[in-house]
Every structure is written in structure tokens, then in C-alpha cells.
Motif scaffolding. Structure first.
Motif: not given
Lengths: 242, 242
Positions: B145-169
Motif C-alpha cells: 500500500n505504501l508503495h502505491a502511495l509513494l508511486g501514484q499519489r500527490s503530496a496532499e493525498q500522501r499526507l492525508a492518507t498518513f494522518l488517516l493511518s495514524l488515526s486508524q491505528r
DNA sequence: CGCTCAGTTGACGTATCTCAATCTAAGTGG
DNA sequence: CCACTTAGATTGAGATACGTCAACTGAGCG
């Protein structure tokens, strides 16, 4: 001619790389008995799809597969390429279904090992268990390297590192390290490395002009591996599959 | 007051997340007997270094660690963040030494489990083995998933996804999903996501202006998780640790 | 022998980086 | 308790590596 199927594990040239590595001969038959030899998967067709139930671990016998993670929005990420002797499906254990789709890049044959058998052997044979965990651990470490590649490296460094990774994996199979065929398209390479097809193409011509590579269609020759390592950024331990 | 150490596994609030998950009470003592409780690792100091021999698996009890892959050329890649209940060291099994350095982001306590004990329990207790392999498998899927995040997503999408990952954990630990403290610096976030500190900072102020987040220093509040998911690109299954 | 798809090349746009200047928060010592 | 220090964070202006769009070329295949 022997009656034993030519695909038997104890005859397989990949035995030292594949799942049975370290299995005593006295136990090898247990794999042979149950492992299914599937008919070749044609180029472009899928071995298993994202979301499908996890029942088998697959070992590539001949050919090459790619694993693709499909996004909700239609984007696709190629998470790795599996060469002969490499395993597919280890990422599915946790959730019981495959998180990626596996697609053949060329006509490819695989061995299908029921996961229940792997679990059984893992419980009874410490060497087998250790090998399996080692493979998973190596997968984790490889993906960390890949993470660093995508996060820190330029397009040229990524491509050079990728070629070196393929070279190294060919070499580990007893094949030439400096001459092999790219089984995947430029677009596949680009996708895997977080770049575009056009960038890969431009880099290939640039590397050709620099004498770093010779490349005709998908036929690659690397005249000076060390030179390529230099442009890769001295990362000797290249990333491998997923 | 009991004589039993308060850190005993059967008393641990992380038991359902951590290594002993699924271990029968009758076997739990085997972990308790041998697991070492180390004194807290101070902020900024290292639990183990890249290249050091692999002897223990570590479970984070309290605090947060980052794992860093150091390049030959001085570049560093933060491959993941380990929250309470998460394991460190699984990527070291294969080569027998740690491929990354583990550094505490705050004062952090860990449990050190000798790998030999884990191997022993893996051989004797199927449930334990299945859990361990599940954890490794999940790690593999997360990194894809992280690979896809780095390979395909914009900076904003990466950061939002990262925050959601922390939230979920956090949520998985019984804590609030919409309010928590970022244990890492902007530079750490940036490095992990393949971006720069400045970009992260700019994105944070942009998200603040859009009302997507409230953030004071490292104190985060997410008023509308679904809105954040939308900017993340609908990826419900966020990437987790390494 | 022409169709088709992969690959190449060019011109141009832009998301993100780089460099550099504040600004703020959290200590730290007097 | 308050200057002083220091590391982290923010903001701006300008540069660039890579992407996008589009045309062209070549290789494989029926």
C-alpha cells in the motif's frame, strides 16, 4: 525416460531458491505429492485476482509475473515482479484474500502449494519454517529498500537500481548478470518505479548514449556493471521482488 | 501490590494487539518468564542499529519508534513508525542482522523477546505461529500500500492518507480516532512520505484553512474523518507500519 | 503487407524542491 | 522569572525534474 513427473521438486533446478530449500529428501515427497502443476498461464492472463480467497502459495517455475494493486479510482500500482523460483501470495495470509492481482508477463508456469500444507509442514519441520519466515523477512527488507528508492532517488537512479536488481536476481539463478531480456514493458517499469513511460524511454536512450547499456527492444546488455552501480548511487543491495 | 511485575503479558492492555495474541493462558507464562523489560529508551536514542546482530524481537509498550534505513551516501529513509503494540525486528530474520536503525521519537519502553524463544514457541504452538506469520504478512501488504502511495499519489493525498493511518491505528488501540498527538516532526513525516519538510508545512496550513484539520504544534484534531478520506483519495485501507 | 501496439521524441506545463528568511515553542542558565 | 539559546516550523521566491499532451516511428503479427 522416468515415470516421475519432470516437474518434481527434487529434479527442479530452482530447488535451492524455492520453497523446498532445506527440506530433507525424506520430506520432499510431501511437497511433490500435493503440489499442483498448473498449465502455463498465458501472457496477460491472471493467476489470481485481488480480493480472491487465499488458498495456495504459488512458486514461479518459468516465466515472469507482475503483482498489481488496483486502486478504487482505477489507478494501478505494480508492487513487484516475480521471477522463476520466487513466491507469490505471502501477502495474503493475514486477511485470507489476495491484496494484489498476479498477471503473467509472458507464458508462465507455476507450482501451486496448498497453504494448509505449508502450515502443516511449518509445524513439523523447523528448517522449513525457518526458511519460510526468512523469505517473508527478506520480503519486508526488500520493500524497505524499495521505499528508500522511491522516496529519495532520482528517476535515473531508480531505473539503474532496478536494472541492477534484475541483474542480481538473474545471477542468483546461474544466469548471466550482464545480459538478459526485460520481460516487462517500459510502462510496467515506469509504473513500478513511480515514473512515466516517457521518462523511462528517455532515460534508456540517455543511458545508451552514455554507453551504460545496450538495449534493443527488450534485449539488454550491461557492459560495465560497476558503472551502472555508480549511476544507481552505490546501492549494492538492490531491491528485489514482492 | 502484587509481586507479579506490572508489565506481565497477561496484564498488558496491548495483549490483543501484541505478540501473545491468541496464546492460551497456560502458555503465556513462557513469554512472561523470559521477556525482558528494558528501561525506557530516551527520545532520540537508538534501540538497535542497522547492521547489528539480530537477537531480539521488540514490542513497543509505550511511546513511538521510527525505523531508519541509512544509505551509503548519507541519505536516510524512515521506513516506518512503530506505535504501542507493534513489533520491531521482523525484517532482520533473513540476514541475521537489522537492516534498519530503530530510534525513539519520545521516551519509549519496549519488551525484548529473544528470537530463539519465538522460534521455539512457533514450533510448538500453531496459534502463535499463525499469528506471527499473519503479522509478517500484514507487514508485506502494508508496504505494498505504501508503495502505491509513494508511486501514484500527490503530496496532499500522501499526507492525508498518513494522518488517516495514524488515526486508524490509534482507534485500534481504543483511543480517539479524531484527536491525537503527532509523535514525529514535520521533517520525519516528510522523509517517510518522500517529500520535504516545507511541503508538509505548507500542506498543513492549507488543510487548516480548508477546515480539514486543527493542528497546534503536534496536537491534531480531525473534525471530519470522511472529508479527510476524500482528500486522501478514498483509500479506506490506509498503510500501516513497517 | 498493412494493422496494431509498444516505444521514442519533442514542446510545454507544473508539482514539488531548493534556498533563504523569519517566526515560534521549548527549554536553559542566570 | 526572565533573557537567551536552539531546534522546529512557517512562509516566500525562484528553480527544476518530471509529467502531460501529442506526434511520430518501429517491431511484431495475422
Amino acid at each position: 525416460m522416468t515415470l516421475r513427473p519432470t516437474q518434481a521438486c527434487d529434479q527442479c533446478t530452482l530447488r535451492q531458491l524455492c520453497l523446498p530449500m532445506g527440506l530433507p529428501d525424506t520430506e520432499l515427497w510431501q511437497l511433490d505429492e500435493i503440489v499442483q502443476q498448473r498449465r502455463p498461464i498465458e501472457k496477460g492472463s491472471t493467476l489470481f485476482s485481488m480480493g480472491s480467497p487465499f488458498e495456495y502459495l504459488y512458486a514461479v517455475r518459468t516465466g515472469t509475473m507482475k503483482t498489481v494493486l488496483m486502486g478504487d479510482d482505477g489507478t494501478e500500482q505494480i508492487t513487484g515482479f516475480a521471477l522463476a523460483g520466487e513466491l507469490l501470495g505471502l501477502d495474503a495470509i493475514h486477511q485470507g484474500s489476495h491484496p494484489v492481482t498476479a498477471i503473467a508477463l509472458e507464458s508462465t508456469s507455476v507450482c501451486a502449494v496448498p497453504w494448509s500444507l505449508v502450515e502443516d509442514l511449518s509445524g513439523r519441520l523447523p528448517t522449513f519454517r525457518q526458511h519460510l519466515m526468512g523469505v517473508m523477512s527478506r520480503g519486508l527488507a526488500s520493500e524497505e529498500n524499495l521505499h528508500a528508492l522511491l522516496g529519495q532517488r532520482s528517476a535515473e537512479q531508480r531505473l539503474a537500481t532496478f536494472l541492477l536488481s534484475l541483474s542480481q536476481r538473474h545471477h542468483a539463478r546461474g544466469l548471466a548478470a550482464d545480459r538478459f531480456i526485460l520481460p516487462m514493458s517500459r510502462a510496467d517499469i515506469a509504473n513500478h518505479l513511480g515514473l512515466t513511460q516517457e521518462t523511462i524511454s528517455r532515460l534508456f536512450t540517455q543511458m545508451r548514449r552514455q554507453g551504460l547499456i545496450e538495449l534493443h527492444t527488450r534485449d539488454l546488455y550491461i557492459p560495465d556493471l560497476d558503472a551502472l552501480r555508480t549511476t544507481a548511487g552505490v546501492s549494492t543491495s538492490a531491491a528485489s521482488s514482492a
